[in-house]
Structures are given as structure tokens and as C-alpha cells.
Design a protein around this motif. Sequence first.
Motif, PDB file in Angstrom:
ATOM      1  N   HIS A   1       0.842  -1.192   0.000  1.00  0.00           N
ATOM      2  CA  HIS A   1       0.000   0.000   0.000  1.00  0.00           C
ATOM      3  C   HIS A   1       0.881   1.247   0.000  1.00  0.00           C
ATOM      4  O   HIS A   1       1.830   1.350   0.789  1.00  0.00           O
ATOM      5  N   ILE A   2       0.565   2.175  -0.897  1.00  0.00           N
ATOM      6  CA  ILE A   2       1.328   3.416  -0.988  1.00  0.00           C
ATOM      7  C   ILE A   2       0.356   4.595  -1.007  1.00  0.00           C
ATOM      8  O   ILE A   2      -0.831   4.439  -1.288  1.00  0.00           O
ATOM      9  N   THR A   3       0.883   5.768  -0.699  1.00  0.00           N
ATOM     10  CA  THR A   3       0.127   7.009  -0.849  1.00  0.00           C
ATOM     11  C   THR A   3       0.845   7.884  -1.862  1.00  0.00           C
ATOM     12  O   THR A   3       2.019   8.224  -1.664  1.00  0.00           O
ATOM     13  N   VAL A   4       0.176   8.202  -2.946  1.00  0.00           N
ATOM     14  CA  VAL A   4       0.736   9.098  -3.959  1.00  0.00           C
ATOM     15  C   VAL A   4       0.450  10.537  -3.545  1.00  0.00           C
ATOM     16  O   VAL A   4      -0.696  10.901  -3.275  1.00  0.00           O
ATOM     17  N   ASP A   5       1.502  11.324  -3.483  1.00  0.00           N
ATOM     18  CA  ASP A   5       1.366  12.738  -3.113  1.00  0.00           C
ATOM     19  C   ASP A   5       2.240  13.568  -4.035  1.00  0.00           C
ATOM     20  O   ASP A   5       3.451  13.640  -3.864  1.00  0.00           O
ATOM     21  N   ASN A   6       1.625  14.181  -5.024  1.00  0.00           N
ATOM     22  CA  ASN A   6       2.357  15.056  -5.934  1.00  0.00           C
ATOM     23  C   ASN A   6       1.974  16.526  -5.741  1.00  0.00           C
ATOM     24  O   ASN A   6       2.129  17.345  -6.652  1.00  0.00           O
ATOM     25  N   ILE A   7       1.489  16.833  -4.548  1.00  0.00           N
ATOM     26  CA  ILE A   7       1.150  18.218  -4.209  1.00  0.00           C
ATOM     27  C   ILE A   7       2.325  18.825  -3.449  1.00  0.00           C
ATOM     28  O   ILE A   7       2.665  18.361  -2.355  1.00  0.00           O
ATOM     29  N   PRO A   8       2.972  19.845  -4.007  1.00  0.00           N
ATOM     30  CA  PRO A   8       4.130  20.419  -3.318  1.00  0.00           C
ATOM     31  C   PRO A   8       3.721  21.205  -2.075  1.00  0.00           C
ATOM     32  O   PRO A   8       2.575  21.681  -1.979  1.00  0.00           O
TER      33      PRO A   8
END
Length: 199
Positions: A103-110
Amino acid sequence: GRVNVVAALAYGVNDVDPPQVVITAPKENSMVSGNFSIVAEAIDDVGVKHVEFYLNGNTPIDIAEESPYTVRWDSRLVANGSHQLSAIAYDLVDHSTRSTVIHITVDNIPPEISLLAPRLRDKVSGNAVTLEASANDNQSILKVEFYINDSIHSTITSSPHKTVFDSTGFEDGVQIIFAKAYDTANNISETVPIFITVD
């Protein structure tokens, strides 16, 4: 797993055991951003043919045919939030085994960052000039770095993101100050550089 009888005869092997496979990177519950590597370890009593990588069950990512079984994936192709990674290893006669889901969390919000002190065009002096920044993120801030004239001065890992610098170590005149914020997914933002005058 399944057995390809024709392939088994062609290889001339008696392979009845399926391969074993585990994803070694990223780790369970990792925060990820941008392009990153997905790595699996796979073993078999005869040999591993390839490893297939999947997102959220059955969406294919890529195939790796050599150890270390590694693919690159651009997390910006999916929405921010929770996702699952898995891998399927195939041996020489097409037995297959699926790994445990990661399980991963994608976070591409700077993160957001602003420089609170000093201010643009401030005149400073002395050995304890305040450097302070405000940093916020949708997940959490990992660290804030302060830079003076493109050289890193200090790293602050907890709020308040505040420190001091000794202006007596700089020549009188204009100096450039800015700060960078890093979140736990390694997204980076930086402030607009300002100039101050050491007097």
C-alpha cells in the motif's frame, strides 16, 4: 500458479514448484511522488522468466526480465491518494505467483512556503539575525532549508522553522536569502529569493 506443459517439455525440466516474489521497494505505507523505482525479489528452483508489476490489482505497469527486477513508474499518471502495488513472478514453465500487496500514498502536491524573516530590503547586523519561514503541506513537512547566497545555511526539521545567522561573517552589502520546503513525499518548493543588506 499455472503450468505450461509445452514449455516444460521444451526446457526438459521437472519444475512443479511456483516461484516466490516480494516487493522490496517501496516499503509498505510509503509516501511516493513523481517517478520512482519499484523493485521486487523473485526466486525459483529452476529459474525466473520475468516479473510483471501491477497497480491496484490488474492495471499493468511494466515487466522486468532480469534481476534485480526493477521498473520505473510515474505516479503523476494517477490521482493523489491511496494505491496498491503488486508483482507476479513467472518461472520458466509459466508457474506464477503474485506478491503480497504493498500500500502506498501518492502525493504530488508540493508544500507551501513563505519567508517571514528577514524581509525584502531589510538591513541587518549582528550575530543573531533571524531566519524564519512558514511551511505547510497536505501531508506533512519533512524539513525546511535556509540558503544564503546559494549556499545552505541550516536545516530545520520541526516547527517553528526558525533559526539565526551571524551576519558578521559576511561582507557588508547585498546578500541573497531564500528557503526550501520538503514534504514527506519529497516534493519541494522554494521561496522567491530576496535581497537584504548587511550593514
